[in-house]
Design a protein around this motif. Structure first.
Motif, short mmCIF file in Angstrom:
data_model
loop_
_atom_site.label_atom_id
_atom_site.label_comp_id
_atom_site.label_asym_id
_atom_site.label_seq_id
_atom_site.Cartn_x
_atom_site.Cartn_y
_atom_site.Cartn_z
N UNK A 160 133.18 29.21 27.34
CA UNK A 160 132.18 28.16 27.49
C UNK A 160 132.76 26.93 28.19
N UNK A 161 134.03 26.61 27.91
CA UNK A 161 134.66 25.48 28.60
C UNK A 161 134.75 25.74 30.10
N UNK A 162 135.14 26.96 30.46
CA UNK A 162 135.25 27.26 31.89
C UNK A 162 133.88 27.30 32.55
N UNK A 163 132.86 27.75 31.84
CA UNK A 163 131.51 27.76 32.42
C UNK A 163 130.97 26.35 32.60
N UNK A 164 131.27 25.46 31.65
CA UNK A 164 130.79 24.08 31.76
C UNK A 164 131.52 23.32 32.86
N UNK A 165 132.78 23.63 33.09
CA UNK A 165 133.56 22.90 34.10
C UNK A 165 133.40 23.46 35.50
N UNK A 166 132.75 24.60 35.64
CA UNK A 166 132.58 25.21 36.94
C UNK A 166 131.44 24.54 37.69
N UNK A 167 131.67 24.28 38.96
CA UNK A 167 130.60 23.71 39.79
C UNK A 167 129.74 24.85 40.30
N UNK A 168 128.48 24.85 39.90
CA UNK A 168 127.58 25.93 40.28
C UNK A 168 126.83 25.53 41.54
N UNK A 169 126.75 26.44 42.47
CA UNK A 169 126.01 26.17 43.70
C UNK A 169 124.79 27.09 43.73
#
Length: 62
Positions: free
Chosen positions: A49-58
């Protein structure tokens, strides 16, 4: 519609229905491992969840 046409229509419908139910059973087949073995440890869940929240989604509209 002749009798043979009706017969083959019913036969084809039965075969397709059987294949559909085989596909549904394949999708719903329970796994051989228990749920506890398949579950991720809590630390992996937090990392995920931390990596998903910190990922910039385009997105395609951006």
């Amino acid at each position: 519609m002749t009798g043979w046409t009706f017969f083959f229509l019913i036969l084809g419908t039965a075969v397709l229905t059987a294949q559909l139910f085989r596909l549904i059973d394949l999708i719903e087949r329970p796994s051989r491992r228990s749920r506890r073995e398949m579950a991720l440890p809590a630390t992996w869940n937090i990392r995920l969840w931390d990596s998903l929240l910190n990922t910039r989604w385009t997105f395609w509209k951006s």
